[in-house]
Motif scaffolding. Structure first.
Motif, mmCIF file in Angstrom:
data_model
loop_
_atom_site.group_PDB
_atom_site.id
_atom_site.type_symbol
_atom_site.label_atom_id
_atom_site.label_comp_id
_atom_site.label_asym_id
_atom_site.label_seq_id
_atom_site.Cartn_x
_atom_site.Cartn_y
_atom_site.Cartn_z
ATOM 1 N N UNK A 44 0.834 -1.203 0.000
ATOM 2 C CA UNK A 44 0.000 0.000 0.000
ATOM 3 C C UNK A 44 0.872 1.258 0.000
ATOM 4 N N UNK A 45 1.914 1.279 0.822
ATOM 5 C CA UNK A 45 2.801 2.447 0.867
ATOM 6 C C UNK A 45 3.598 2.586 -0.425
ATOM 7 N N UNK A 46 3.972 1.463 -1.033
ATOM 8 C CA UNK A 46 4.679 1.504 -2.320
ATOM 9 C C UNK A 46 3.804 2.167 -3.385
ATOM 10 N N UNK A 47 2.535 1.796 -3.446
ATOM 11 C CA UNK A 47 1.619 2.411 -4.398
ATOM 12 C C UNK A 47 1.397 3.882 -4.068
ATOM 13 N N UNK A 98 -6.469 12.429 11.696
ATOM 14 C CA UNK A 98 -7.072 12.740 10.402
ATOM 15 C C UNK A 98 -6.848 11.573 9.445
ATOM 16 N N UNK A 99 -7.439 11.671 8.281
ATOM 17 C CA UNK A 99 -7.288 10.639 7.258
ATOM 18 C C UNK A 99 -6.666 11.259 6.017
ATOM 19 N N UNK A 100 -5.967 10.418 5.282
ATOM 20 C CA UNK A 100 -5.400 10.817 4.000
ATOM 21 C C UNK A 100 -5.675 9.672 3.039
ATOM 22 N N UNK A 101 -6.091 10.006 1.816
ATOM 23 C CA UNK A 101 -6.405 8.970 0.826
ATOM 24 C C UNK A 101 -5.856 9.385 -0.521
ATOM 25 N N UNK A 102 -5.310 8.413 -1.224
ATOM 26 C CA UNK A 102 -4.881 8.614 -2.609
ATOM 27 C C UNK A 102 -5.255 7.359 -3.374
ATOM 28 N N UNK A 103 -5.429 7.515 -4.684
ATOM 29 C CA UNK A 103 -5.825 6.374 -5.489
ATOM 30 C C UNK A 103 -5.368 6.562 -6.919
ATOM 31 N N UNK A 113 -6.416 1.075 -7.577
ATOM 32 C CA UNK A 113 -6.144 0.866 -6.166
ATOM 33 C C UNK A 113 -6.500 2.133 -5.401
ATOM 34 N N UNK A 114 -6.678 1.988 -4.098
ATOM 35 C CA UNK A 114 -6.814 3.142 -3.206
ATOM 36 C C UNK A 114 -6.139 2.796 -1.892
ATOM 37 N N UNK A 115 -5.545 3.807 -1.284
ATOM 38 C CA UNK A 115 -4.853 3.635 -0.012
ATOM 39 C C UNK A 115 -5.311 4.745 0.923
ATOM 40 N N UNK A 116 -5.633 4.366 2.158
ATOM 41 C CA UNK A 116 -6.021 5.327 3.186
ATOM 42 C C UNK A 116 -5.053 5.207 4.350
ATOM 43 N N UNK A 117 -4.583 6.360 4.824
ATOM 44 C CA UNK A 117 -3.706 6.423 5.987
ATOM 45 C C UNK A 117 -4.446 7.199 7.067
ATOM 46 N N UNK A 118 -4.542 6.617 8.254
ATOM 47 C CA UNK A 118 -5.124 7.297 9.404
ATOM 48 C C UNK A 118 -4.032 7.534 10.420
ATOM 49 N N UNK A 143 -2.826 1.850 8.015
ATOM 50 C CA UNK A 143 -2.704 1.974 6.549
ATOM 51 C C UNK A 143 -3.539 0.864 5.944
ATOM 52 N N UNK A 144 -4.516 1.254 5.123
ATOM 53 C CA UNK A 144 -5.415 0.287 4.493
ATOM 54 C C UNK A 144 -5.354 0.500 2.989
#
Length: 153
Positions: A44-47, A98-103, A113-118, A143-144
């Motif tokens: 997930x972090x690589x993406x 907080x949350x952060x999301x990228x896709x 793909x999508x990745x969310x970091x809280x 990290x999801x």
């Protein structure tokens, strides 16, 4: 007598009645939402490192706010954002979870793909130099990541 009062104050929720072979009222049938294959944290972090823009999700006056931002990751997987030192974003997120999301999603077939970091945000104040920007670091607590399967429609 105290035991009687305590027993009387305990409220038990009635069991949810499911129709035979069906789902509980107000819930989604398992076949209606297929789970997407998950990604381990390293993948997930690589993406996430490949994405240039993401969305930071935070609250302002108890209301949700979403802001698209450019970002980068530090070696520990922390999400780093840059902003004006006195910005609404810097004021709202300092010390908050907080949350952060990228896709990355293919518009033609919906794959991607999508990745969310809280995590908790920390605002690092800039030097007093003119034009210096504040840096926000979101420490990854969760990290999801998910692959998005092709659209079935």
């Amino acid at each position: 007598m105290n035991a009687d009062r305590e027993a009387a104050s305990v409220q038990v929720e009635p069991p949810v009645r499911r129709p035979p072979g069906g789902v509980a009222p107000g819930s989604v049938a398992p076949s209606a939402v297929a789970p997407e294959p998950g990604l381990d944290e390293a993948r997930a972090l690589e993406l996430l490192r490949r994405a240039g823009v993401g969305r930071v999700v935070y609250t302002v006056g108890a209301l949700p706010a979403v802001l698209p931002v450019r970002f980068r990751l530090d070696p520990l997987g922390g999400v780093l954002l840059s902003t004006e030192p006195g910005s609404e974003l810097a004021r709202a997120v300092d010390g908050a979870v907080i949350a952060f999301e990228a896709d990355e999603v293919d518009g033609a077939d919906g794959t991607g793909w999508c990745v969310t970091v809280l995590g908790r945000a920390e605002v690092r104040r800039p030097s007093p130099a003119p034009g210096a920007r504040a840096e926000i670091r979101i420490a990854p607590e969760l990290v999801v990541g998910r692959h998005l399967a092709p659209d079935a429609a």
